[in-house]
Design a protein around this motif. Structure first.
Motif, PDB file in Angstrom:
ATOM      1  N   LEU A 106       2.879  -4.995   7.103  1.00 50.96           N
ATOM      2  CA  LEU A 106       2.109  -3.843   7.566  1.00 50.96           C
ATOM      3  C   LEU A 106       2.532  -2.575   6.830  1.00 50.96           C
ATOM      4  CD1 LEU A 106       0.071  -2.566   9.513  1.00 50.96           C
ATOM      5  CD2 LEU A 106       1.923  -2.389  11.199  1.00 50.96           C
ATOM      6  N   GLU A 107       3.824  -2.415   6.602  1.00 52.45           N
ATOM      7  CA  GLU A 107       4.319  -1.208   5.911  1.00 52.45           C
ATOM      8  C   GLU A 107       3.739  -1.115   4.496  1.00 52.45           C
ATOM      9  OE1 GLU A 107       6.837  -0.462   2.622  1.00 52.45           O
ATOM     10  OE2 GLU A 107       7.906  -1.848   3.939  1.00 52.45           O
ATOM     11  N   ILE A 108       3.725  -2.238   3.769  1.00 46.04           N
ATOM     12  CA  ILE A 108       3.187  -2.225   2.407  1.00 46.04           C
ATOM     13  C   ILE A 108       1.669  -2.029   2.440  1.00 46.04           C
ATOM     14  CG2 ILE A 108       2.856  -3.595   0.313  1.00 46.04           C
ATOM     15  CD1 ILE A 108       5.566  -4.893   0.862  1.00 46.04           C
ATOM     16  N   ALA A 109       1.001  -2.677   3.375  1.00 40.76           N
ATOM     17  CA  ALA A 109      -0.446  -2.531   3.490  1.00 40.76           C
ATOM     18  C   ALA A 109      -0.837  -1.096   3.798  1.00 40.76           C
ATOM     19  CB  ALA A 109      -0.983  -3.478   4.568  1.00 40.76           C
ATOM     20  N   ARG A 110      -0.085  -0.442   4.672  1.00 40.83           N
ATOM     21  CA  ARG A 110      -0.344   0.976   4.959  1.00 40.83           C
ATOM     22  C   ARG A 110      -0.248   1.814   3.688  1.00 40.83           C
ATOM     23  NH1 ARG A 110       3.662   1.688  10.132  1.00 40.83           N
ATOM     24  NH2 ARG A 110       2.224   1.147  11.834  1.00 40.83           N
ATOM     25  N   ALA A 111       0.763   1.521   2.868  1.00 42.50           N
ATOM     26  CA  ALA A 111       0.940   2.287   1.624  1.00 42.50           C
ATOM     27  C   ALA A 111      -0.246   2.088   0.690  1.00 42.50           C
ATOM     28  CB  ALA A 111       2.242   1.874   0.940  1.00 42.50           C
ATOM     29  N   SER A 154      -1.473   5.629   8.811  1.00 43.05           N
ATOM     30  CA  SER A 154      -0.017   5.651   8.974  1.00 43.05           C
ATOM     31  C   SER A 154       0.407   5.202  10.363  1.00 43.05           C
ATOM     32  CB  SER A 154       0.518   7.056   8.700  1.00 43.05           C
ATOM     33  OG  SER A 154       0.054   7.975   9.690  1.00 43.05           O
ATOM     34  N   ALA A 155      -0.527   5.274  11.334  1.00 41.10           N
ATOM     35  CA  ALA A 155      -0.201   4.899  12.709  1.00 41.10           C
ATOM     36  C   ALA A 155      -0.796   3.560  13.116  1.00 41.10           C
ATOM     37  CB  ALA A 155      -0.697   5.982  13.668  1.00 41.10           C
ATOM     38  N   ALA A 156      -1.498   2.878  12.209  1.00 38.44           N
ATOM     39  CA  ALA A 156      -2.143   1.609  12.556  1.00 38.44           C
ATOM     40  C   ALA A 156      -1.100   0.593  13.002  1.00 38.44           C
ATOM     41  CB  ALA A 156      -2.919   1.072  11.357  1.00 38.44           C
ATOM     42  N   PRO A 157      -1.276  -0.017  14.182  1.00 37.99           N
ATOM     43  CA  PRO A 157      -0.255  -0.924  14.710  1.00 37.99           C
ATOM     44  C   PRO A 157      -0.308  -2.332  14.137  1.00 37.99           C
ATOM     45  CG  PRO A 157      -2.042  -0.710  16.280  1.00 37.99           C
ATOM     46  CD  PRO A 157      -2.357   0.215  15.143  1.00 37.99           C
ATOM     47  N   ASP A 158      -1.414  -2.678  13.463  1.00 43.10           N
ATOM     48  CA  ASP A 158      -1.540  -4.030  12.914  1.00 43.10           C
ATOM     49  C   ASP A 158      -2.533  -4.023  11.757  1.00 43.10           C
ATOM     50  OD1 ASP A 158      -4.236  -4.279  14.078  1.00 43.10           O
ATOM     51  OD2 ASP A 158      -3.166  -4.480  15.983  1.00 43.10           O
ATOM     52  N   LEU A 163      -7.376  -2.388   8.578  1.00 41.39           N
ATOM     53  CA  LEU A 163      -8.601  -2.722   7.841  1.00 41.39           C
ATOM     54  C   LEU A 163      -9.791  -1.941   8.393  1.00 41.39           C
ATOM     55  CD1 LEU A 163      -8.158  -6.575   7.401  1.00 41.39           C
ATOM     56  CD2 LEU A 163      -8.231  -4.865   5.570  1.00 41.39           C
ATOM     57  N   GLY A 164      -9.818  -1.717   9.713  1.00 40.75           N
ATOM     58  CA  GLY A 164     -10.878  -0.903  10.298  1.00 40.75           C
ATOM     59  C   GLY A 164     -10.831   0.529   9.802  1.00 40.75           C
ATOM     60  N   VAL A 165      -9.625   1.097   9.710  1.00 41.47           N
ATOM     61  CA  VAL A 165      -9.453   2.454   9.184  1.00 41.47           C
ATOM     62  C   VAL A 165      -9.902   2.516   7.733  1.00 41.47           C
ATOM     63  CG1 VAL A 165      -7.756   4.221   8.601  1.00 41.47           C
ATOM     64  CG2 VAL A 165      -7.577   3.000  10.781  1.00 41.47           C
ATOM     65  N   GLU A 166      -9.487   1.512   6.953  1.00 38.95           N
ATOM     66  CA  GLU A 166      -9.856   1.476   5.539  1.00 38.95           C
ATOM     67  C   GLU A 166     -11.368   1.369   5.365  1.00 38.95           C
ATOM     68  OE1 GLU A 166     -10.989  -0.387   1.793  1.00 38.95           O
ATOM     69  OE2 GLU A 166     -11.029  -1.382   3.751  1.00 38.95           O
ATOM     70  N   GLY A 167     -12.026   0.557   6.207  1.00 44.04           N
ATOM     71  CA  GLY A 167     -13.471   0.406   6.124  1.00 44.04           C
ATOM     72  C   GLY A 167     -14.207   1.699   6.442  1.00 44.04           C
ATOM     73  N   ALA A 168     -13.749   2.415   7.478  1.00 47.14           N
ATOM     74  CA  ALA A 168     -14.374   3.692   7.837  1.00 47.14           C
ATOM     75  C   ALA A 168     -14.194   4.719   6.721  1.00 47.14           C
ATOM     76  CB  ALA A 168     -13.787   4.213   9.145  1.00 47.14           C
ATOM     77  N   ALA A 169     -13.001   4.743   6.134  1.00 46.74           N
ATOM     78  CA  ALA A 169     -12.737   5.671   5.034  1.00 46.74           C
ATOM     79  C   ALA A 169     -13.620   5.344   3.831  1.00 46.74           C
ATOM     80  CB  ALA A 169     -11.261   5.619   4.639  1.00 46.74           C
TER      81      ALA A 169
END
Length: 341
Positions: A106-111, A154-158, A163-169
């Motif tokens: 998750l940490e790497i994916a967030r980055a 940065s706050a996504a728990p999973d 992926l939902g945040v990335e899709g909206a962006a």
């Protein structure tokens, strides 16, 4: 000092490539002119469409570690020859272990998402400086939306939430790209459409994304990483998840900005595209030639790298980032640091 070598792109249907001593000989169909290039000056070879490559040249390039990349005429990555697998098996083992560690993955994916969103936001802000009125207001609003996506990522728990945040962006970003395409170019961007692209701007983006993916996947393999074990994108047969993860931060600046420049300066227009059966759209041979010419010029630019504290030529950026990823997986760095403008 690092010498930047050239990439040979061959896209003329029916052309063939042969080994001639220490050179590659390109023979064009129907008795056209032949051209020889020293292998020493070639970093890689990219062939698009119906191109023949001799077994002697394949063997030589494999021995030299000089990649040959096969792509479709639409820019879709098909395959790569790069000789024996390089890199320490312990690095790949560490990569696999990291993938199974939920917190580390998750940490790497967030980055990766943060790098993509930050660079997307910079493309929007840069474009907003060149427009006025409602277009400027709309672009600034979308830039604010992407800033909120950075916080949410940065706050996504999973991974699913991320992926939902990335899709909206991504939806907000492509809405901004539609605004940035000038109305007088004769081209309209309806939003991202792929597999297949059904309009010229999407066809151009898909072509450039294929070029970026080739760069990034090659960088991963050269460092010794497994391009099919990623962190944001799930593992799936035939899907280079790590390459897709790491290309996210490069697409806005390397591909999208170049596409906007080519379209808005009318270097690429409706005449450079053709419609295929089934509704797909792709670049014509003339269009691909123009894009590849501008791509090579684009690759000569240098960009600031905050981690290294100096300017890096664009072709080396994926390799630098792949090495940073390797250092994170080995435990030499506390986290993966994406490249941002």
């Amino acid at each position: 000092m690092t010498e930047l070598l050239n990439t040979l792109y061959v896209q003329t249907p029916g052309a063939s490539l042969h080994l001639d001593g220490d050179t590659v000989r390109v023979a064009l169909p129907e008795g056209g002119p032949r051209r020889t290039l020293p292998l020493l000056r070639l970093e890689s070879i990219v062939v698009m469409g119906n191109i023949q490559v001799s077994s002697q040249l394949l063997s030589r390039c494999a021995d030299d570690g000089r990649p040959i990349v096969w792509m479709s005429l639409g820019g879709r990555y098909r395959g790569r020859l790069d000789g024996p697998v390089r890199g320490n098996v312990l690095l790949r083992h560490a990569q696999h272990l990291t993938h199974t560690d939920r917190a580390a993955r998750l940490e790497i994916a967030r980055a990766c998402v943060a790098g993509k969103v930050q660079n997307s936001r910079q493309v929007i802000l840069k474009g907003a400086r060149d427009v006025t009125g409602q277009r400027k207001n709309d672009l600034r609003t979308l830039a604010v939306d992407l800033e909120a996506s950075l916080t949410a990522a940065s706050a996504a728990p999973d991974i699913d939430t991320l992926l939902g945040v990335e899709g909206a962006a991504a939806r907000a970003y492509f809405e901004a790209l539609a605004i940035l395409v000038r109305a007088d170019t004769g081209l309209v961007f309806p939003g991202r459409v792929r597999r297949p692209p059904t309009d010229p701007v999407n066809a151009l983006l898909s072509f450039l994304y294929g070029m970026v993916r080739s760069m990034v996947q090659g960088a991963c393999e050269q460092v010794g990483l497994d391009p099919y074990v990623g962190f944001l994108h799930g593992i799936r047969p035939g899907k280079p998840a790590l390459a897709l993860d790491m290309m996210e931060e490069f697409r806005p600046v390397i591909a999208d900005r170049l596409a906007l420049t080519l379209v808005n300066r009318r270097q690429i227009g409706p005449r450079h595209f053709e419609k295929l059966e089934g509704g797909a759209v792709q670049l014509t041979e003339e269009g691909r030639k123009e894009v590849l010419t501008q791509w090579q010029l684009h690759r000569q630019k240098e960009h600031n790298h905050r981690v290294l504290g100096r300017r890096i030529p664009l072709p080396l950026l994926p390799s630098v980032q792949a090495r940073l990823m390797a250092r994170r997986l080995r435990g030499d760095l506390p986290g993966y640091l994406p490249w941002t403008v």
